[in-house]
Design a protein around this motif. Structure first.
Motif, PDB file in Angstrom:
ATOM      1  N   LEU A  15     -27.386  48.231  14.893  1.00 52.72           N
ATOM      2  CA  LEU A  15     -27.176  46.800  14.686  1.00 52.72           C
ATOM      3  C   LEU A  15     -26.151  46.547  13.577  1.00 52.72           C
ATOM      4  N   PRO A  16     -25.359  45.486  13.677  1.00 51.28           N
ATOM      5  CA  PRO A  16     -24.416  45.140  12.596  1.00 51.28           C
ATOM      6  C   PRO A  16     -25.170  44.667  11.358  1.00 51.28           C
ATOM      7  N   SER A  17     -24.489  44.695  10.222  1.00 48.04           N
ATOM      8  CA  SER A  17     -25.108  44.224   8.980  1.00 48.04           C
ATOM      9  C   SER A  17     -25.460  42.751   9.111  1.00 48.04           C
ATOM     10  N   PRO A  18     -26.571  42.322   8.535  1.00 54.02           N
ATOM     11  CA  PRO A  18     -26.955  40.901   8.643  1.00 54.02           C
ATOM     12  C   PRO A  18     -25.988  40.003   7.873  1.00 54.02           C
ATOM     13  N   GLU A  19     -25.860  38.783   8.307  1.00 51.04           N
ATOM     14  CA  GLU A  19     -24.963  37.830   7.658  1.00 51.04           C
ATOM     15  C   GLU A  19     -25.652  37.094   6.516  1.00 51.04           C
ATOM     16  N   VAL A  20     -26.927  37.409   6.307  1.00 48.72           N
ATOM     17  CA  VAL A  20     -27.674  36.786   5.209  1.00 48.72           C
ATOM     18  C   VAL A  20     -28.128  37.897   4.265  1.00 48.72           C
ATOM     19  N   PRO A  21     -28.436  37.587   3.029  1.00 53.53           N
ATOM     20  CA  PRO A  21     -28.879  38.629   2.080  1.00 53.53           C
ATOM     21  C   PRO A  21     -30.119  39.347   2.598  1.00 53.53           C
ATOM     22  N   ALA A  22     -30.101  40.670   2.426  1.00 56.01           N
ATOM     23  CA  ALA A  22     -31.228  41.465   2.880  1.00 56.01           C
ATOM     24  C   ALA A  22     -32.466  41.154   2.052  1.00 56.01           C
ATOM     25  N   ALA A  23     -33.626  41.122   2.719  1.00 56.51           N
ATOM     26  CA  ALA A  23     -34.883  40.874   2.015  1.00 56.51           C
ATOM     27  C   ALA A  23     -35.607  42.189   1.812  1.00 56.51           C
ATOM     28  N   SER A  24     -36.341  42.281   0.745  1.00 51.61           N
ATOM     29  CA  SER A  24     -37.119  43.484   0.456  1.00 51.61           C
ATOM     30  C   SER A  24     -38.518  43.328   1.048  1.00 51.61           C
ATOM     31  N   ALA A  25     -38.824  44.197   1.984  1.00 49.62           N
ATOM     32  CA  ALA A  25     -40.164  44.134   2.599  1.00 49.62           C
ATOM     33  C   ALA A  25     -41.236  44.413   1.561  1.00 49.62           C
ATOM     34  N   ALA A  26     -40.939  45.331   0.607  1.00 50.04           N
ATOM     35  CA  ALA A  26     -41.929  45.672  -0.421  1.00 50.04           C
ATOM     36  C   ALA A  26     -42.234  44.471  -1.300  1.00 50.04           C
ATOM     37  N   GLU A  27     -41.176  43.691  -1.606  1.00 46.26           N
ATOM     38  CA  GLU A  27     -41.394  42.514  -2.451  1.00 46.26           C
ATOM     39  C   GLU A  27     -42.165  41.426  -1.699  1.00 46.26           C
ATOM     40  N   LEU A  28     -41.880  41.317  -0.426  1.00 49.17           N
ATOM     41  CA  LEU A  28     -42.525  40.266   0.371  1.00 49.17           C
ATOM     42  C   LEU A  28     -43.951  40.632   0.747  1.00 49.17           C
ATOM     43  N   LEU A  29     -44.187  41.920   1.063  1.00 47.42           N
ATOM     44  CA  LEU A  29     -45.492  42.332   1.590  1.00 47.42           C
ATOM     45  C   LEU A  29     -46.326  43.116   0.592  1.00 47.42           C
ATOM     46  N   GLY A  30     -45.647  43.719  -0.401  1.00 50.08           N
ATOM     47  CA  GLY A  30     -46.358  44.579  -1.343  1.00 50.08           C
ATOM     48  C   GLY A  30     -46.123  46.045  -1.022  1.00 50.08           C
ATOM     49  N   ASP A  31     -46.032  46.877  -2.056  1.00 46.06           N
ATOM     50  CA  ASP A  31     -45.738  48.298  -1.854  1.00 46.06           C
ATOM     51  C   ASP A  31     -46.800  48.995  -1.009  1.00 46.06           C
ATOM     52  N   ASP A  32     -48.044  48.575  -1.171  1.00 41.99           N
ATOM     53  CA  ASP A  32     -49.110  49.279  -0.463  1.00 41.99           C
ATOM     54  C   ASP A  32     -49.076  49.067   1.047  1.00 41.99           C
ATOM     55  N   LEU A  33     -48.319  48.083   1.513  1.00 42.27           N
ATOM     56  CA  LEU A  33     -48.221  47.832   2.946  1.00 42.27           C
ATOM     57  C   LEU A  33     -46.913  48.346   3.552  1.00 42.27           C
ATOM     58  N   CYS A  34     -46.092  48.998   2.738  1.00 43.72           N
ATOM     59  CA  CYS A  34     -44.779  49.451   3.212  1.00 43.72           C
ATOM     60  C   CYS A  34     -44.632  50.956   3.035  1.00 43.72           C
ATOM     61  N   ARG A  35     -43.798  51.566   3.842  1.00 45.75           N
ATOM     62  CA  ARG A  35     -43.464  52.972   3.672  1.00 45.75           C
ATOM     63  C   ARG A  35     -41.993  53.160   4.011  1.00 45.75           C
ATOM     64  N   ASN A  36     -41.409  54.185   3.478  1.00 43.53           N
ATOM     65  CA  ASN A  36     -39.967  54.392   3.630  1.00 43.53           C
ATOM     66  C   ASN A  36     -39.611  55.005   4.981  1.00 43.53           C
ATOM     67  N   ASP A  37     -40.473  55.830   5.500  1.00 42.67           N
ATOM     68  CA  ASP A  37     -40.179  56.440   6.795  1.00 42.67           C
ATOM     69  C   ASP A  37     -41.489  56.756   7.522  1.00 42.67           C
ATOM     70  N   ILE A  38     -41.344  57.149   8.780  1.00 42.25           N
ATOM     71  CA  ILE A  38     -42.490  57.542   9.598  1.00 42.25           C
ATOM     72  C   ILE A  38     -42.354  59.026   9.861  1.00 42.25           C
ATOM     73  N   PRO A  39     -43.214  59.857   9.293  1.00 43.97           N
ATOM     74  CA  PRO A  39     -43.065  61.314   9.465  1.00 43.97           C
ATOM     75  C   PRO A  39     -43.095  61.706  10.942  1.00 43.97           C
ATOM     76  N   GLY A  40     -42.079  62.479  11.336  1.00 44.56           N
ATOM     77  CA  GLY A  40     -42.056  62.995  12.706  1.00 44.56           C
ATOM     78  C   GLY A  40     -41.574  62.009  13.749  1.00 44.56           C
ATOM     79  N   PHE A  41     -41.152  60.824  13.332  1.00 38.44           N
ATOM     80  CA  PHE A  41     -40.689  59.835  14.306  1.00 38.44           C
ATOM     81  C   PHE A  41     -39.422  60.335  14.995  1.00 38.44           C
ATOM     82  N   PRO A  42     -39.387  60.343  16.335  1.00 37.25           N
ATOM     83  CA  PRO A  42     -38.234  60.943  17.026  1.00 37.25           C
ATOM     84  C   PRO A  42     -36.958  60.122  16.848  1.00 37.25           C
TER      85      PRO A  42
END
Length: 495
Positions: A32-59
């Motif tokens: 996907l192209p870069s968004p035309e609006v400022p990127a939002a931080s999922a961690a800030e919006l949802l909290g660190d405990d509900l976010c992860r950086n990657d999915i281990p083993g995801f194809p």
């Protein structure tokens, strides 16, 4: 290996790695192209405990790799769209595609079941009309569409018998069931609190009337009978059977799983049945392969109507439909909302499209097809009960067993010929049973190909039984250790 019959071919055998094994670091399906609006931080919006950086083993694979992978996998399945399914209407009767279109119409697929009755008059009319059609087909006085499958219809019916006898001040302990019954019958009886007493079949594969007479005591609440029975044979003395049970204070439950052999020809209420269920997926074409959803409406005579599951759809004098909850003797609700509404829509579409003549023709075709198969195979396979069959025929492996080949081996070999196996080892009263139910959907050409395959296999058993014992030979996966596969299944991929 013998040549396959005309038109039949082996299944696709290409090996296929798991999608995880196709993964290559950096690949992605969509860039996907870069968004035309400022990127939002999922961690800030949802909290660190509900976010992860990657999915281990995801194809990590491309879009085309994903499409081709799953498309190839889809070709490994054998379905009703692929070919004959002699396993029977129980799982894979043909379902006209127009039924799917109807069930997805806006207003039918989108209405909420708790919407006010004044906003759902169309849906309520569908429920009311379907129940009315089923009452006409069975000859019964009232129908509830709530049970979500045949077994739940059985349980509902037995609970109604129990409630009725309790009201009479005559509670009893036992339900009689023939030895040819579906396995769900004793399970439903036991769940209801009754105890099961078995009855032996006679030399013709039917209920032994003398044995029923002896077993039908004042402790017996009723008889649970499948008609046609699981041998595919019609209980020709059904009127005498029902009269005997009634004379001794009991009620008759009919397992209507095989009703597709009777629709338009005979009505259970007319020969004395008090309560029965129908499998909409078997008789009126709603998809049921893979375990559901299903629908098992229960139909009753007047004597049991007060005990039907609540609520019921009623039609008022002003022409409007509503739900009647004021049913003090009801066994209560057996299913959320009003049953599997989508299945009811499909069934009504099938009934309306066929009409009375069309339903009768379906019944005749189903019976004709089963008898055609039986007559073309009985010179090579044992016919344990030499009686005209209804919608299904039951052969046995008795002749082939003398060469060490059994029903499951013949079924495996059928896969090499491009057919789904028939039902193996059922009914239990026939050792080495081979139950074949072509349904009304099969053409004569397709039946002839299936018959040719079965006849070829019988010859193979005589010439080289070891070859049949090692079947299937042309599938991607050969003969499995079925005991290990069932008891120690490996269901999770590990790198």
């Amino acid at each position: 290996m013998k040549e396959h019959p005309r038109h039949a071919r082996p299944h696709i055998t290409r090996d296929e790695n798991l999608i995880f094994e196709r993964s290559s670091s950096g690949k992605c399906g969509v860039d996907l192209p870069s968004p035309e609006v400022p990127a939002a931080s999922a961690a800030e919006l949802l909290g660190d405990d509900l976010c992860r950086n990657d999915i281990p083993g995801f194809p990590e694979v491309s879009e085309l790799e994903v499409i081709r992978h799953f498309t190839r996998l889809s070709t490994w399945n054998y379905g009703v769209d692929t070919g004959l399914y002699p396993l029977g209407s129980c799982t894979m009767k043909y379902n006209p595609r127009i039924n799917e279109v109807v069930a997805r119409l806006e207003g039918l697929a989108t209405d909420h079941p708790y919407a006010p009755a004044e906003l759902t008059q169309g849906c309520l009319k569908i429920l009311y009309d379907t129940a009315r059609c089923l009452a006409e087909i069975t000859g019964m006085d009232a129908v509830s569409l709530q049970p979500s499958a045949g077994a739940q219809g059985e349980l509902s019916g037995i609970l109604m018998i129990q409630a009725c006898l309790a009201d009479r001040g005559d509670p009893r302990k036992y339900i009689l069931i023939p030895d040819s019954a579906h396995g769900t019958n004793p399970a439903s009886v036991t769940t209801s609190g009754y105890q099961v007493r078995n009855l032996k079949s006679d030399a013709h594969g039917c209920l032994d009337l003398a044995e029923l007479d002896g077993a039908m005591t004042e402790e017996v609440a009723g008889l649970m009978l499948t008609n046609p029975n699981t041998l595919g044979i019609f209980e020709v003395r059904i009127r005498e059977i029902c009269e005997l049970v009634h004379r001794k204070g009991g009620l008759v439950y009919m397992d209507g799983a095989n009703m597709n052999a009777l629709v338009g020809v005979a009505r259970p209420a007319d020969f004395g049945v008090d309560v029965m269920h129908l499998n909409l997926h078997k008789t009126f074409t709603t998809p049921h392969g893979g375990g559901g959803p299903g629908s098992g409406p229960v139909a009753v005579k007047k004597v049991l109507e007060p005990y039907l599951p609540s609520p019921m759809v009623i039609l008022s004098a002003d022409g409007t439909y509503s739900l009647d909850y004021n049913r003090p003797k009801s066994i209560g609700r057996v299913r959320a909302f009003y049953g599997n509404f989508g299945m009811v829509v499909r069934a009504l579409a099938f009934i309306a499209a066929n009409g009375g003549e069309g339903l009768l023709q379906s019944t005749r075709d189903a019976v004709l097809n089963a008898n055609y198969v039986m007559c073309r195979l009985q010179d090579l396979y044992d016919l344990p009960y030499n009686e005209p069959c209804m919608h299904e025929c039951v052969l046995s492996d008795r002749r082939q067993a003398t060469r060490g080949v059994h029903t499951v081996d013949i079924a495996k070999r059928l896969i090499d010929y491009g057919f789904h196996p028939y039902t193996t080892a059922f009914p239990l009263i026939v050792p080495g049973a081979m139950m074949i139910e072509p349904t009304e959907s099969a053409s004569k050409e397709e039946l002839d190909e299936f018959i040719e395959a079965m006849r070829n296999i019988a010859e193979e058993v005589e010439e080289d039984p070891e070859f049949v014992l090692k079947a299937p030979h042309s599938t991607r996966v050969s003969r499995l250790d079925e005991a290990t596969a069932a008891r120690k299944p490996i269901l999770r991929w590990k790198p």
